[in-house]
Structures are given as structure tokens and as C-alpha cells.
Scaffold this active site. Structure first.
Site, mmCIF file in Angstrom:
data_model
loop_
_atom_site.group_PDB
_atom_site.id
_atom_site.type_symbol
_atom_site.label_atom_id
_atom_site.label_comp_id
_atom_site.label_asym_id
_atom_site.label_seq_id
_atom_site.Cartn_x
_atom_site.Cartn_y
_atom_site.Cartn_z
ATOM 1 N N LYS A 116 0.824 -1.213 0.000
ATOM 2 C CA LYS A 116 0.000 0.000 0.000
ATOM 3 C C LYS A 116 0.856 1.261 0.000
ATOM 4 O O LYS A 116 0.535 2.216 -0.702
ATOM 5 C CB LYS A 116 -0.902 0.024 1.238
ATOM 6 C CG LYS A 116 -2.139 -0.830 1.125
ATOM 7 C CD LYS A 116 -3.072 -0.493 2.288
ATOM 8 C CE LYS A 116 -4.061 -1.609 2.577
ATOM 9 N NZ LYS A 116 -4.962 -1.914 1.473
ATOM 10 N N LYS A 158 -3.249 2.184 8.888
ATOM 11 C CA LYS A 158 -3.377 1.027 7.992
ATOM 12 C C LYS A 158 -2.054 0.294 7.903
ATOM 13 O O LYS A 158 -1.008 0.929 7.768
ATOM 14 C CB LYS A 158 -3.681 1.487 6.559
ATOM 15 C CG LYS A 158 -5.114 1.752 6.233
ATOM 16 C CD LYS A 158 -5.242 1.961 4.715
ATOM 17 C CE LYS A 158 -6.576 2.573 4.371
ATOM 18 N NZ LYS A 158 -6.722 2.850 2.944
ATOM 19 N N GLY A 164 -8.167 -6.800 3.164
ATOM 20 C CA GLY A 164 -9.359 -7.289 3.860
ATOM 21 C C GLY A 164 -9.681 -6.510 5.119
ATOM 22 O O GLY A 164 -10.312 -7.020 6.036
ATOM 23 N N GLY A 165 -9.242 -5.265 5.180
ATOM 24 C CA GLY A 165 -9.584 -4.444 6.332
ATOM 25 C C GLY A 165 -8.829 -4.820 7.599
ATOM 26 O O GLY A 165 -9.138 -4.322 8.682
ATOM 27 N N HIS A 208 -17.198 4.323 -2.195
ATOM 28 C CA HIS A 208 -16.156 3.575 -2.901
ATOM 29 C C HIS A 208 -16.536 3.611 -4.380
ATOM 30 O O HIS A 208 -17.515 3.006 -4.775
ATOM 31 C CB HIS A 208 -16.128 2.130 -2.362
ATOM 32 C CG HIS A 208 -15.213 1.218 -3.124
ATOM 33 N ND1 HIS A 208 -14.171 0.542 -2.542
ATOM 34 C CD2 HIS A 208 -15.185 0.863 -4.424
ATOM 35 C CE1 HIS A 208 -13.540 -0.179 -3.449
ATOM 36 N NE2 HIS A 208 -14.147 -0.009 -4.607
ATOM 37 N N HIS A 235 -16.013 -4.436 4.890
ATOM 38 C CA HIS A 235 -15.146 -4.021 3.784
ATOM 39 C C HIS A 235 -15.219 -4.954 2.593
ATOM 40 O O HIS A 235 -14.314 -4.983 1.766
ATOM 41 C CB HIS A 235 -13.693 -3.860 4.242
ATOM 42 C CG HIS A 235 -13.542 -2.894 5.371
ATOM 43 N ND1 HIS A 235 -13.948 -1.581 5.273
ATOM 44 C CD2 HIS A 235 -13.071 -3.045 6.626
ATOM 45 C CE1 HIS A 235 -13.706 -0.971 6.415
ATOM 46 N NE2 HIS A 235 -13.192 -1.839 7.263
ATOM 47 N N GLU A 275 -9.219 1.903 -7.574
ATOM 48 C CA GLU A 275 -10.240 2.183 -6.561
ATOM 49 C C GLU A 275 -9.981 3.544 -5.925
ATOM 50 O O GLU A 275 -8.859 3.846 -5.517
ATOM 51 C CB GLU A 275 -10.217 1.098 -5.478
ATOM 52 C CG GLU A 275 -10.552 -0.277 -6.024
ATOM 53 C CD GLU A 275 -10.723 -1.345 -4.933
ATOM 54 O OE1 GLU A 275 -11.425 -2.325 -5.194
ATOM 55 O OE2 GLU A 275 -10.143 -1.187 -3.833
ATOM 56 N N ARG A 292 -6.224 -7.037 -12.018
ATOM 57 C CA ARG A 292 -6.928 -8.223 -12.540
ATOM 58 C C ARG A 292 -8.350 -7.820 -12.919
ATOM 59 O O ARG A 292 -8.738 -6.674 -12.721
ATOM 60 C CB ARG A 292 -6.994 -9.299 -11.456
ATOM 61 C CG ARG A 292 -7.599 -8.729 -10.184
ATOM 62 C CD ARG A 292 -7.892 -9.758 -9.139
ATOM 63 N NE ARG A 292 -8.126 -9.148 -7.847
ATOM 64 C CZ ARG A 292 -9.257 -8.578 -7.450
ATOM 65 N NH1 ARG A 292 -10.293 -8.533 -8.273
ATOM 66 N NH2 ARG A 292 -9.378 -8.041 -6.260
HETATM 67 P P1 ADP Z 1 -8.016 -3.421 2.327
HETATM 68 O O1 ADP Z 1 -6.922 -3.545 1.306
HETATM 69 O O2 ADP Z 1 -7.632 -3.920 3.692
HETATM 70 O O3 ADP Z 1 -9.339 -3.918 1.832
HETATM 71 P P2 ADP Z 1 -8.509 -0.654 1.583
HETATM 72 O O4 ADP Z 1 -7.441 0.352 1.707
HETATM 73 O O5 ADP Z 1 -8.813 -1.188 0.215
HETATM 74 O O6 ADP Z 1 -8.182 -1.846 2.584
HETATM 75 O O7 ADP Z 1 -9.848 -0.095 2.221
HETATM 76 C C1 ADP Z 1 -10.977 -0.916 2.397
HETATM 77 C C2 ADP Z 1 -12.189 -0.063 2.721
HETATM 78 O O8 ADP Z 1 -11.954 0.696 3.905
HETATM 79 C C3 ADP Z 1 -12.598 0.943 1.666
HETATM 80 O O9 ADP Z 1 -13.430 0.401 0.664
HETATM 81 C C4 ADP Z 1 -13.308 1.992 2.503
HETATM 82 O O10 ADP Z 1 -14.636 1.551 2.750
HETATM 83 C C5 ADP Z 1 -12.540 1.977 3.813
HETATM 84 N N1 ADP Z 1 -11.455 3.015 3.858
HETATM 85 C C6 ADP Z 1 -10.178 2.894 3.446
HETATM 86 N N2 ADP Z 1 -9.477 4.028 3.637
HETATM 87 C C7 ADP Z 1 -10.321 4.924 4.195
HETATM 88 C C8 ADP Z 1 -10.207 6.291 4.637
HETATM 89 N N3 ADP Z 1 -9.067 6.971 4.552
HETATM 90 N N4 ADP Z 1 -11.308 6.869 5.156
HETATM 91 C C9 ADP Z 1 -12.483 6.191 5.268
HETATM 92 N N5 ADP Z 1 -12.649 4.922 4.876
HETATM 93 C C10 ADP Z 1 -11.597 4.279 4.341
#
Ligand code: ADP
Length: 686
Positions: A116, A158, A164-165, A208, A235, A275, A292
Site C-alpha cells: 500500500k 493502515k 481485507g480491512g 467507494h 469491507h 479504486e 486483474r
Molecule cells: P483493504 O486492502 O484492507 O481492503 P482498503 O485500503 O482497500 O483496505 O480499504 C478498504 C475499505 O476501507 C474501503 O473500501 C473503505 O470503505 C474503507 N477506507 C479505506 N481508507 C479509508 C479512509 N481513509 N477513510 C475512510 N474509509 C476508508
């Protein structure tokens, strides 16, 4: 163009890819595990190669086996689908080494998006907007906290290796920072073996919104518009739509062009998804790029009229993109609902079992079903429990949403618990209709979606839904008797009479219906006033209150019309064995008709194991051997499919032994613990 390709996947996505390959005259090779010997994708392909045992790490995830299958069958290219090996740079490299075309991006692009923070650094350099934050190497707590203080709270921590959150924590103020930081690091270390963190501004009401991009090897790149995937549980996406609602042309092209810039920054080729988080003020921020095809690609196909798998095949074969940006247009609106074998009322715990009944809506230009299963197939513990994707299309969002609700009403599955009713409830909320949607949609509308009994709803249950369901049972029985009478020699026999006549009995029916695990005792008395027949229905719940309504009704096919206290309304009924579901304007109500227990169903075995409902990892064990537990008490937590699942006690009882510890890999179907139901309930019954 290739003459033969191998599909390194299973289920609906393998079937989906095979369909397009057939359409353009490419031979297909499927791969399969023990559990998939007879599955649909194996039958659809021209050839199929056995990979190994059912757990995916012994079959679908073994790179050498997949490559060997391609070489053995002479497949010139491999389509990885999504999941499994689709974003695995080693697999992509192995294909290259064997001169097999990987239908996807180059190795370097997969690697660039693997972390990330590294991905964010690349995007920052390419001037792609990022959520304000810190994603540097200095991991000193003070450095991250200073960054948080500077940008202002709330912030989101993060794990850079995250997915996966997991390893994600919201921090609402300065005082919470230290604790949140430690917790997120712990979770990241245990999940990914890497506790590197980044911190960014936490958006409180984001959507999203993701952009489908496509690049070829001739410097061409286009975007195929956007999808809104804000409706998520834990998520994970549940319902997706295209185009996104309330998108101006200006924002659409700005996001589209930014997505292309992101893809070009990593030398992308093929299909990819960028995304973004879209904030209420119209600002948007890069989140990640999936290298993908996405599960939800069909909604883009429906509105653009393009076949994205065909595009992937053409690009991988070295052809130019089939269309230029100017040639691409949006027509109408599309939704996709993911139909899962899972139990929404038990925290979306995956479910398994045999699809004894599988009746789908008819496919048409408005309704598309992408699936990998047939009636009679097993939803096993080994793989993702998605049964199908239901995709609908119409001229605009309102009409498409009506199609979605109708198709969900027509979907009938028995033998496995599914999320169909949850999806119907969700899709029929006012908030969803009005597109009042952000990423916390399900939490915000929990009460409406789960029909949590506030007083008004409970009242309606007693005065409307329960009487309707009970009346349906009685009327269906009456109709059946009529049919039998019509076939009988003595049509006027009192035994076939369908009025209130009963020999030596009051003119009553009694039955029990269960709703949300609560039993309701119901009596239905058929009465007459002048020449009209009506029914007096009395409902008692657990002996506390009872409620009586007078109603009239008739059934015709799947419809029941009832008049209760002068209010006439209609429901559509799905009736299968002992389950009855009433589909109404705002959701579906499902009841079990509890038949009298004559003793033959008694299960004397009060001792047994609890099975893992899927392949996964044990996250934590919450009980110790010898411990007394009560019904629904959490026993262990497992993680699978990027989600944690809590396994609860099926009844009051004692845990005799636990067979796994935290960190252990668990095969689906494995016995997790030895459990005895408490004997007291038995003796009470006796
Ligand atoms: P992962 O890779 O763990 O799935 P992501 O970075 O893709 O994590 O984020 C997953 C979800 O978390 C997003 O779709 C959104 O709903 C929420 N999210 C991520 N970053 C933020 C942020 N800065 N503020 C609010 N929600 C967020």
C-alpha cells in the site's frame, strides 16, 4: 489469437471465461480439485486437468501444477480469473519463463501495487490525489502521531501489507492514538508478519467508486467508466452498480483520466481497476489498484455493451484495444448482487450444504446470471461461498432497481442458507432507492435491513405478516382439498368440504409459525357473516400477549391478497416444504411452519463436534476444556476469505476438548472442538 487457453480458476469466473472463449472460437482447458470433479466449469471446458486435493493450497494455488497442466495440454495462455493466483507475481513470472502468456499485467505492475505504501509513493509521484497522510519509512510512533496531529482527527492507521480491512484502526482523537497504534501493529504482525504502518485522514462518509481501465501494448489506454461499490459488509462488496449515481460528466472524466494516469504510472497492460474514495465534496483519492478482472465487471459490461474478457484475450494476444475512448458510451443502469451461501443474521458466517432447490429468474436482456453451480451441487467448505452473481440492467436506476427486486424475489434456493432475503431487504430500503449511500450503508440501515423489531415492526408482524402467512397455509390447504375433491368419485363427500365443516371439532385450525427463532401459536377460525367467509386469527407469542384480527383473503398462484381491518394488500409467497416467505414492498418475512413433534425427530445424541464451516486459520480460542458455555456464546474465531468468523455454541453445554490453537490452519469440515449439550434440557422435556 490463441487457439487454446487454460483457466486457472473454478466456479462462476471459470465458467464466465469459458463462455467468451467459446464465442470467439478458442479451446479451453479447465483445472479441478477433488471437490470439483463434477463441477460445471469442468463440464463446460473442452478439456480438464486434475490438480490435487480439495484445499486450494494443494490444488488451485500450486503454481507448478497449473503450469504443468498448461504444458501438458498445449495451452498457449493462462487466464487466472480473480482470487487464487491472479495477483501473484511469482505465478506471472513462472508463466513467462515457460513461454506461456499470462492474461493479465506484467510482473512489474503486479509488484508495484503489492504494498500500500509503495503504491501510494508511486501515485504521489504521478500526481494522483491521495488521502492526505504519511506513508514513509520512518516508523517511529512520534513521527506518525505528529502526522496525525498535523492533518487533524479522525485518522485511519493502515498496515502497508494490509488487505481485507485487517490491521486497520480508526483513531478519533489525540488521546487514543497510542493505543490504536499498538493494536493495529499487533494485528498487522499477526496477520501479515509485517507491522509497517501508514496513517491517513479518515473520511467519515466516503463512497467507494472504482474505475475500470484497459491498456494495450500499443500505448492505448481507455477507461470504461465507473462502478459504485459502497455497499459493503466488513469491507467486502455486496451490491455494485454502474454508472455511479450523482456523477457529473466532469467528475466522471476527471476520475477516468486520473485512473489512466495511475495505470500508466506502473506500465500497465490489460484490465485493471483503480479504486478511489469519493468524498462528499466531490474530492476523490486513490486507494489501490487491482491488477486483474474484478468480480463486479459484469455491471460495466451491461452499460458499455463490451465483453471485457474478450478485450483481455485480444490485448494479451497483442491486438489493439477494440474501442477508443470516444467510441465508448454508457447505456442505462446496471446492478450486481452477490448471492452467497452465508448467514447474514449470524455475522455473515459462510454456510455449506447441497443446493436441493435452485430456481433462478429467467435470463433476458434485463437479467443475467453468472454462476458455477447447478441444482444438486454442493457448496463445499473449501472455496468462496459465492453461489452466483445476479446482474440486472434497465434504462435508468429506478427501473433497474425494480428489476433487481423482482429477480431477487424469483430466486429460490433451498438446502443452504443464503443472503437472498438480506439482499432483497437491502435493495428495497428507502435509503437504497434514494441512493443515500456511503460505505457505512449497512450499519446505518441495520434496523430496516434486518427488520429489527422496534415496536411498530413488531406490531405489524402480529397484525399483518403472521396472519397473512397463517392464512396462506390454510387457504393453500383448502385449495389442495378442493383439487382432491375434484379428482374423487364422491365430490360431495363432507370430507372434501372446504368450508368450516369439521366432524366433532370446532371450526379451527391451529398451527405454529416461527419467526426469528420465536414461536407463535396461531389459531384460525373460519366464520361467516351473511354469505361472506372470513377468518378470525389469534396469535400468541410465548404466552405473554395475544392478538386477534379478522381477515379475508385469496391466493392466486404465488400471490396472496388479504384484507385486514379494511386494508387490502398483496404479498408474493415463496413456499417450500416448511418454509414460507412473504415478499412485500419493504422486505421479505420468512417463517418456518413448525410441525407437531411426534417423537420421531428426536435426536438422542447430545454429544458431538463442531465443524469448521470453511478452510481458514484459527484466530483465537475463547474457551478452555471443561468450560460450561451458554447458547450462542462465542467459542472460537476463524479467519477465512479475508473475514473473521465467530463460531458460537449451538446450545447450552460443555466444551470437552479443543483441537486447534490460534495460528493453526484449519481445513473446512475439520472438527474444531468436542462439545456436549447440557443434559438438563433433556430431563426437563421428559
Ligand atoms: P483493504 O486492502 O484492507 O481492503 P482498503 O485500503 O482497500 O483496505 O480499504 C478498504 C475499505 O476501507 C474501503 O473500501 C473503505 O470503505 C474503507 N477506507 C479505506 N481508507 C479509508 C479512509 N481513509 N477513510 C475512510 N474509509 C476508508
Amino acid at each position: 489469437m490463441f487457439s487454446k487457453i487454460l483457466i486457472a480458476n473454478r466456479g462462476e469466473i471459470a465458467c464466465r471465461i469459458i463462455k467468451t472463449a467459446k464465442k470467439i472460437g478458442i479451446l479451453t482447458v479447465a483445472v479441478y480439485s477433488d471437490a470439483d470433479k463434477d463441477s460445471l466449469h469442468v463440464h463446460m471446458a473442452d478439456e480438464a486437468v486434475y490438480l490435487g486435493a480439495s484445499p486450494s493450497r494443494e490444488s488451485y494455488l500450486v503454481i507448478e501444477k497449473v503450469i504443468a497442466a498448461a504444458k501438458k495440454t498445449g495451452a498457449q495462455a493462462i487466464h487466472p480469473g480473480y482470487g487464487f493466483l491472479s495477483e501473484n507475481a511469482d505465478f506471472c513470472r513462472a508463466c513467462q519463463q515457460e513461454n506461456i502468456t499470462f492474461i493479465g499485467p506484467p510482473v512489474a505492475a503486479i509488484e508495484a501495487m503489492g504494498s500500500k505504501s509503495a503504491a501510494k509513493n508511486i501515485m504521489a509521484e504521478a500526481n494522483v490525489p491521495l488521502v492526505p497522510g504519511y506513508h514513509g519509512d520512518d516508523q517511529n510512533e512520534q513521527t506518525l502521531k505528529q502526522a496525525a496531529d498535523d492533518m487533524g482527527y479522525p485518522v485511519l492507521l493502515k498496515a502497508t501489507a494490509g488487505g481485507g480491512g485487517k490491521g486497520m484502526r480508526q483513531v478519533w482523537n489525540e488521546a487514543e492514538f497510542s493505543e490504536g497504534f499498538a493494536a493495529a501493529k499487533r494485528e498487522a504482525m499477526s496477520s501479515f508478519g509485517d507491522d509497517t504502518m501508514l496513517v491517513e485522514k479518515y473520511l467519515t462518509q466516503p463512497r467507494h467508486v472504482e474505475i475500470q481501465v484497459f491498456c494495450d501494448n500499443h500505448q492505448n489506454a481507455v477507461y470504461l467508466f465507473e462502478r459504485d461499490c459502497s455497499v459493503q459488509r466488513r469491507h467486502q462488496k455486496v451490491i455494485e452498480e454502474a454508472p455511479a449515481f450523482s456523477m457529473s460528466e466532469f467528475l466522471r472524466s476527471k476520475m477516468g483520466e486520473t485512473a489512466i494516469k495511475s495505470a500508466q504510472a506502473i506500465g500497465y497492460q490489460g484490465a485493471g481497476t483503480v479504486e478511489f474514495l469519493l468524498d462528499v465534496d466531490g474530492s476523490f483519492y486513490f486507494m489501490e489498484m487491482n491488477t486483474r478482472l474484478q468480480v463486479e465487471h459484469p455491471v460495466t459490461e451491461m452499460i458499455s455493451g463490451q465483453d471485457l474478457v474478450e478485450w483481455q484475450l485480444r490485448v494479451a494476444a497483442g491486438e489493439k484495444l477494440p474501442k477508443t475512448q470516444e467510441e465508448l458510451t454508457i447505456t442505462g443502469h446496471s446492478f450486481e448482487a452477490r448471492i452467497y451461501a452465508e448467514d447474514p443474521s449470524n455475522d455473515f458466517l459462510p454456510a455449506t450444504g447441497q443446493l436441493n432447490l435452485l430456481k433462478t429468474p429467467l435470463e433476458s436482456k434485463h437479467v443475467r446470471i453468472d454462476t458455477g453451480v447447478r441444482q444438486g451441487d454442493e457448496v463445499s467448505v473449501f472455496y468462496d461461498p459465492m453461489i452466483a452473481k445476479l446482474i440486472v440492467w434497465d434504462e435508468n436506476r429506478d427501473k433497474a432497481l425494480q428489476r433487481l427486486a423482482k429477480a431477487l424475489r424469483e430466486y429460490r434456493i433451498d438446502g443452504v442458507t443464503t443472503n437472498i432475503e438480506f439482499l432483497y431487504n437491502l435493495a428495497t430500503t428507502d435509503a437504497f432507492k434514494n441512493a443515500d449511500i456511503d460505505t457505512s450503508f449497512i450499519e446505518k440501515n441495520h434496523q430496516a435491513i434486518f427488520h429489527q423489531a422496534d415496536e411498530k415492526q413488531h406490531d405489524e408482524l402480529l397484525t399483518k405478516q403472521l396472519p397473512t402467512a397463517a392464512l396462506y397455509i390454510v387457504l393453500a390447504l383448502t385449495n389442495k382439498n378442493k383439487e382432491q375433491a375434484a379428482l374423487s368419485n364422491d365430490r360431495h363427500s363432507p370430507w372434501h368440504m372446504t368450508n368450516a365443516w369439521r366432524l366433532n371439532e370446532p371450526h379451527n385450525h391451529s398451527l405454529t409459525l416461527a419467526y426469528n427463532d420465536i414461536d407463535y401459536a396461531i389459531t384460525i377460525e373460519q366464520k361467516r357473516q351473511a354469505s361472506a367467509v372470513y377468518y378470525q386469527i389469534t396469535i400468541s407469542d410465548a404466552g405473554t400477549t395475544s392478538h386477534t384480527v379478522d381477515c379475508q383473503g385469496e391466493i392466486e398462484g404465488e400471490n396472496i391478497t388479504v384484507t385486514i381491518d379494511g386494508h387490502r394488500s398483496q404479498s408474493i409467497v415463496a413456499h417450500h416444504e416448511n418454509s414460507i416467505s412473504l415478499y412485500q414492498e419493504h422486505g421479505v418475512f420468512s417463517f418456518s411452519h413448525i410441525l407437531p413433534d411426534h417423537g420421531e425427530n428426536q435426536d438422542d445424541d447430545n454429544h458431538g463436534g463442531l465443524m469448521a464451516p470453511m478452510n481458514g486459520t484459527m484466530v483465537s480460542v475463547l474457551v478452555t476444556p471443561g468450560e460450561h458455555v451458554s447458547k450462542d456464546q462465542p467459542l472460537v474465531i476463524m479467519e477465512a476469505m479475508k473475514m473473521e468468523h465467530t463460531i458460537k455454541a449451538p446450545s447450552d453445554g460443555v466444551v470437552n476438548e479443543v483441537f486447534f490453537s490460534a495460528g493453526d490452519m484449519v481445513n473446512g469440515g475439520a472438527e474444531l472442538l468436542d462439545f456436549s449439550t447440557l443434559a438438563t434440557s433433556k430431563s426437563e422435556e421428559a
